[in-house]
Structure formats: C-alpha cells, structure tokens
Motif scaffolding. Structure first.
Motif, PDB file in Angstrom:
ATOM      1  N   ALA A   1       0.660  -1.317   0.118  1.00 25.87           N
ATOM      2  CA  ALA A   1       0.081  -0.057   0.081  1.00 25.87           C
ATOM      3  C   ALA A   1       0.804   1.298  -0.124  1.00 25.87           C
ATOM      4  O   ALA A   1       0.483   2.344  -0.657  1.00 25.87           O
ATOM      5  CB  ALA A   1      -1.118  -0.067   1.122  1.00 25.87           C
ATOM      6  N   PHE A   2       2.037   1.107   0.910  1.00 26.19           N
ATOM      7  CA  PHE A   2       2.801   2.254   0.870  1.00 26.19           C
ATOM      8  C   PHE A   2       3.624   2.605  -0.491  1.00 26.19           C
ATOM      9  O   PHE A   2       3.903   3.809  -0.975  1.00 26.19           O
ATOM     10  CB  PHE A   2       3.765   2.291   2.038  1.00 26.19           C
ATOM     11  N   ARG A   3       3.994   1.380  -1.187  1.00 26.08           N
ATOM     12  CA  ARG A   3       4.834   1.459  -2.503  1.00 26.08           C
ATOM     13  C   ARG A   3       3.850   2.306  -3.407  1.00 26.08           C
ATOM     14  O   ARG A   3       4.247   2.878  -4.173  1.00 26.08           O
ATOM     15  CB  ARG A   3       5.017   0.232  -2.915  1.00 26.08           C
TER      16      ARG A   3
ATOM     17  N   LEU B   1      -5.690   2.898   0.190  1.00 26.01           N
ATOM     18  CA  LEU B   1      -4.822   1.824  -0.668  1.00 26.01           C
ATOM     19  C   LEU B   1      -4.840   0.701   0.146  1.00 26.01           C
ATOM     20  O   LEU B   1      -5.127  -0.570  -0.096  1.00 26.01           O
ATOM     21  CB  LEU B   1      -3.614   2.391  -0.903  1.00 26.01           C
ATOM     22  N   CYS B   2      -4.854   1.039   1.692  1.00 22.05           N
ATOM     23  CA  CYS B   2      -4.942  -0.328   2.436  1.00 22.05           C
ATOM     24  C   CYS B   2      -6.096  -0.977   2.480  1.00 22.05           C
ATOM     25  O   CYS B   2      -6.040  -2.050   3.025  1.00 22.05           O
ATOM     26  CB  CYS B   2      -4.433   0.295   4.060  1.00 22.05           C
ATOM     27  N   ALA B   3      -7.208  -0.375   2.200  1.00 27.16           N
ATOM     28  CA  ALA B   3      -8.521  -1.086   2.234  1.00 27.16           C
ATOM     29  C   ALA B   3      -8.399  -2.033   0.944  1.00 27.16           C
ATOM     30  O   ALA B   3      -8.971  -3.155   1.190  1.00 27.16           O
ATOM     31  CB  ALA B   3      -9.706   0.100   1.917  1.00 27.16           C
ATOM     32  N   ALA B   4      -7.727  -1.705  -0.283  1.00 25.72           N
ATOM     33  CA  ALA B   4      -7.766  -2.484  -1.128  1.00 25.72           C
ATOM     34  C   ALA B   4      -6.272  -3.495  -1.146  1.00 25.72           C
ATOM     35  O   ALA B   4      -6.382  -4.565  -1.653  1.00 25.72           O
ATOM     36  CB  ALA B   4      -7.545  -1.823  -2.431  1.00 25.72           C
ATOM     37  N   HIS B   5      -5.478  -3.198  -0.349  1.00 22.89           N
ATOM     38  CA  HIS B   5      -4.253  -4.084  -0.137  1.00 22.89           C
ATOM     39  C   HIS B   5      -3.788  -4.062   1.101  1.00 22.89           C
ATOM     40  O   HIS B   5      -2.764  -3.337   1.757  1.00 22.89           O
ATOM     41  CB  HIS B   5      -3.289  -3.533  -1.184  1.00 22.89           C
ATOM     42  N   GLU B   6      -4.541  -4.774   2.150  1.00 23.12           N
ATOM     43  CA  GLU B   6      -4.483  -4.755   3.627  1.00 23.12           C
ATOM     44  C   GLU B   6      -2.873  -5.026   3.914  1.00 23.12           C
ATOM     45  O   GLU B   6      -2.453  -6.136   3.658  1.00 23.12           O
ATOM     46  CB  GLU B   6      -5.193  -5.763   4.433  1.00 23.12           C
ATOM     47  N   PRO B   7      -2.175  -4.106   4.622  1.00 24.01           N
ATOM     48  CA  PRO B   7      -0.807  -4.545   5.153  1.00 24.01           C
ATOM     49  C   PRO B   7      -0.915  -5.885   6.019  1.00 24.01           C
ATOM     50  O   PRO B   7      -1.819  -6.048   6.639  1.00 24.01           O
ATOM     51  CB  PRO B   7      -0.526  -3.344   5.747  1.00 24.01           C
ATOM     52  N   PRO B   8       0.273  -6.737   5.971  1.00 22.18           N
ATOM     53  CA  PRO B   8       0.161  -7.681   6.774  1.00 22.18           C
ATOM     54  C   PRO B   8      -0.076  -7.410   8.101  1.00 22.18           C
ATOM     55  O   PRO B   8      -0.610  -8.566   8.813  1.00 22.18           O
ATOM     56  CB  PRO B   8       1.706  -8.327   6.414  1.00 22.18           C
ATOM     57  N   GLU B   9       0.242  -6.488   8.720  1.00 27.33           N
ATOM     58  CA  GLU B   9       0.051  -6.227  10.170  1.00 27.33           C
ATOM     59  C   GLU B   9      -0.482  -4.809  10.191  1.00 27.33           C
ATOM     60  O   GLU B   9      -0.144  -3.808   9.491  1.00 27.33           O
ATOM     61  CB  GLU B   9       1.537  -6.463  10.846  1.00 27.33           C
ATOM     62  N   HIS B  10      -1.297  -4.806  11.287  1.00 29.74           N
ATOM     63  CA  HIS B  10      -1.889  -3.697  11.545  1.00 29.74           C
ATOM     64  C   HIS B  10      -0.847  -2.404  11.907  1.00 29.74           C
ATOM     65  O   HIS B  10      -0.779  -1.171  11.433  1.00 29.74           O
ATOM     66  CB  HIS B  10      -3.007  -3.601  12.543  1.00 29.74           C
ATOM     67  N   SER B  11       0.230  -2.825  12.711  1.00 29.95           N
ATOM     68  CA  SER B  11       1.033  -2.092  13.018  1.00 29.95           C
ATOM     69  C   SER B  11       2.005  -1.011  11.817  1.00 29.95           C
ATOM     70  O   SER B  11       2.314  -0.004  12.310  1.00 29.95           O
ATOM     71  CB  SER B  11       2.228  -2.551  14.193  1.00 29.95           C
ATOM     72  N   PHE B  12       1.721  -1.794  10.692  1.00 30.90           N
ATOM     73  CA  PHE B  12       2.677  -1.102   9.578  1.00 30.90           C
ATOM     74  C   PHE B  12       1.547   0.192   9.370  1.00 30.90           C
ATOM     75  O   PHE B  12       2.167   1.404   9.076  1.00 30.90           O
ATOM     76  CB  PHE B  12       2.495  -1.878   8.443  1.00 30.90           C
ATOM     77  N   MET B  13       0.322   0.144   9.347  1.00 34.87           N
ATOM     78  CA  MET B  13      -0.577   1.103   9.120  1.00 34.87           C
ATOM     79  C   MET B  13      -0.385   2.460  10.107  1.00 34.87           C
ATOM     80  O   MET B  13      -0.384   3.424   9.808  1.00 34.87           O
ATOM     81  CB  MET B  13      -1.901   0.631   9.130  1.00 34.87           C
ATOM     82  N   THR B  14      -0.368   1.846  11.482  1.00 31.49           N
ATOM     83  CA  THR B  14      -0.155   2.929  12.505  1.00 31.49           C
ATOM     84  C   THR B  14       1.250   3.688  12.222  1.00 31.49           C
ATOM     85  O   THR B  14       1.356   4.854  12.409  1.00 31.49           O
ATOM     86  CB  THR B  14      -0.089   2.122  13.856  1.00 31.49           C
TER      87      THR B  14
END
Ligand code: FMN
Length: 325
Positions: free
Chosen positions: A31-33, A264-277
């Motif tokens: 998602a960040f990429r 983007l995270c909604a479409a491509h959920e990061p493997p761990e929630h902490s990445f998003m935080t």
C-alpha cells in the motif's frame, strides 16, 4: 526464452528510474509503495525477507508477500548467508502472485546493522566475509532468471569500500545501492551519509548503475545528490516515510496523503496493522502535535476505519484553524 539483461541494459529495460524507495522492514509494504508511486517514486524495494523463513515457512511467505500486476518495477530484498537458501528463496518469490509482472530483480541486503543481524551473521555483518559475499552474489547471478542487485554500507576506509564494491560488481551484481554510512552509524549515532564516499565508489564503478542512499529529504536533495555523486539515482527511506510525495517536488498535504494511503490499505491490507499505524503516525506526527486527544486516538486505533475517522477529524480541525486565521 527471455534473455536475462544486465547492467545498463537492465536499467533501461525498467525505464531508467532515478527516484527509488529504499527497502524498509514493516514500512515498504504494497500500500505504501503504491502511494509513493503515484507521486513519482519510480522504483521500489520490498521490505527485507529472511531467506530461511521465506523458504521454510509457507504461511509466513503468504502473509508477507504482496504485489499487483502493475506495481513494477519492484526489487525483492532478501537477507541470508547461505547461497543455496537464497537461490531457493529467489525462485520461490518469482512464483508468488504477480511476481512475474512486477519483480525485476532480487536484492541482497548487505547493510542491516542491527544486533539481530550480528547474531544471525547477515546484512552488514557479512562485510568481513567477502569470500562468502562473492559466492552468494555469483551463485544468485548464475542460478536466478532475473538480475541480482545489492545494497551495501561503506567502510571507514574508502579504498576498502572501493575494493568491496568492485568485488560485488565482478561477482555479478547488476545494480548497486550504496548507503553512505558505516555499519557503526546507526540508531542515535546515525549522523550524515557521506556523499563524497558514494561519489568515489561511483567513479570506480562505471559499468553498472549505482544508486546513492542517505540524507534525501526533498526532491532538491535527490537531484543535488545525483549531481554530486554522479549516480543514476537515489534511494530514500526516512524522507518518504515523512513525505510520501517527496519525489513529486510538490508540497502535498499529508492529511490527504494519509487518507489516500488508508484507501490503498482497504484494497491491499498490510500484513500487520502496526504497519498502518507506523505510516499514518509518521505522516501526521507534526500535524497532531497540538491535538493530544487525536494523538492518543491514532496510537490506539485498532482498525483502519477508526484510524480514518481520526484523520478525517484532524482535517476538520485544520480547516477550522485556517478559517479562524
Ligand atoms: C523503518 C526502516 C526500515 C528499514 N528496513 C530496511 C530493510 O529492510 N533493508 C535495508 O536494506 N535497509 C533497511 N532500512 C535502511 C534504509 O533502507 C536506508 O538505507 C536508511 O534508512 C538510510 O536512508 P535514509 O537516510 O533515506 O533514511 C530501513 C530503514 C528504516 C527507517
């Protein structure tokens, strides 16, 4: 049968990128990429994968592997010290979903300076084992169908760094990223990256593309670094975490970028929630400073929707502030 390209042919085949996102554990996820690619990041790396766990643990592989057919060019970074395990990891990753379309090369991490890397004899702790590095790079070069790239740190002694970089090139590396800090420059004693050292390495490595890494916080830094070092391009890590639109050269609003990232995270959920935080916090750390309640909520939000609510609220408060002013 497709031909395996090397050096500048390889570089041209991926569109001659100048602006790249450095590999980041827990932070250079899909998602960040994708967010940064919308704002002129032209080449990205996955976070570092441990080659042994990638090979041994199918669940781990499935959990952390993410790509899309149109996200390329992507370099997949591995660490390890066993050439055959690294080959297996490289081959396995090329079979993962969308790898055929997006992955352009396999990168070897020779720069990780953390304590766990010392224990595991990987990353920058292979710098004293150059025969092993030569064997790893040449084996990967020989046995993988895609180019092999490397990311290194510098030695204090420039002659040592030059010989090291040349050895890696001679072993079959097709693109070299040079982080202009020594292994000791980490954590609180990170200091500035040495662009002069990178420039000298570049002067001695003319036949493959070289990327500079360190101190890239703005597009001007990136262009100054390219001019100073003579490298093809730059890698940014911390700069992109703070300013995902860094390479666009435009001052985009990070509140909007954080919302875009969460979409983007909604479409491509990061493997761990902490990445998003981690991402949302880094993007908004200055903006939430005056609002302690939002800071706390952001840190404790356990779902993407809650996080989005906090960011939307931050946007309202910013608008209000602007109106008062
Ligand atoms: C959160 C984070 C994670 C990182 N993970 C990796 C990694 O997986 N592999 C790697 O080679 N370097 C890793 N690095 C180092 C960066 O790729 C880069 O070399 C370093 O941060 C210097 O670049 P900068 O000055 O632009 O931050 C990481 C850095 C950060 C901040």
């Amino acid at each position: 049968m497709s031909v395996k390209l090397g050096g500048y042919d390889f570089y041209q085949s991926i569109g001659c990128p100048k602006y790249a996102m450095a590999p980041m554990v827990e932070q250079s996820e899909l998602a960040f990429r994708l967010l940064c690619k919308r704002y002129n990041t032209q080449l990205t790396y996955t976070p570092m994968f441990f080659s042994q766990s990638f090979v041994d643990d199918e669940n781990n592989r499935k959990k952390y592997w993410q790509s899309t057919p149109d996200e390329g060019p992507l370099l997949v970074q591995f660490c390890g010290n066993d050439p055959q395990v690294l080959v297996q990891a490289g081959k396995l990753c090329l079979e993962m979903p969308h790898a055929k379309e997006s992955v352009v090369g396999i990168d070897l991490n020779l720069g990780c300076p953390q304590r766990f890397a010392q224990k595991a004899r990987i990353g920058a702790f292979l710098m004293e084992e150059q025969n092993l590095i030569r064997e790893i790079v040449s084996t990967l070069h020989r046995e993988l169908p895609v180019p092999i790239t490397c990311k290194i740190r510098i030695f204090k002694d420039i002659q040592h760094t030059i010989a090291y970089a040349q050895m890696i090139r001679d072993a079959g590396c097709q693109l070299l990223a040079v982080h202009g800090r020594t292994r000791e420059q980490r954590g609180t004693v990170q200091g500035l990256a040495d662009w002069d050292a990178i420039k000298i390495v570049r002067e001695h490595i003319k036949d493959i593309p070289v990327f500079a890494n360190g101190n890239i916080r703005t597009l001007k830094d990136a262009d100054d670094c390219i001019e100073h070092t003579g490298c093809e391009g730059v890698l940014s890590a911390c700069g992109l975490l703070d300013t995902p639109a860094l390479f666009s050269g435009v001052n985009h609003d990070n509140t909007k970028l954080a919302l875009e990232y969460l979409e983007l995270c909604a479409a491509h959920e990061p493997p761990e929630h902490s990445f998003m935080t981690g991402h949302v916090f880094k993007m908004l750390k200055d903006k939430v400073k005056p609002y302690n309640d939002l800071k706390v909520l952001l840190n404790t939000a356990r779902t993407r929707q809650l996080m989005k609510d906090v960011v939307v609220e931050l946007g309202f408060r910013e608008e209000k502030e602007k109106m008062y002013k």
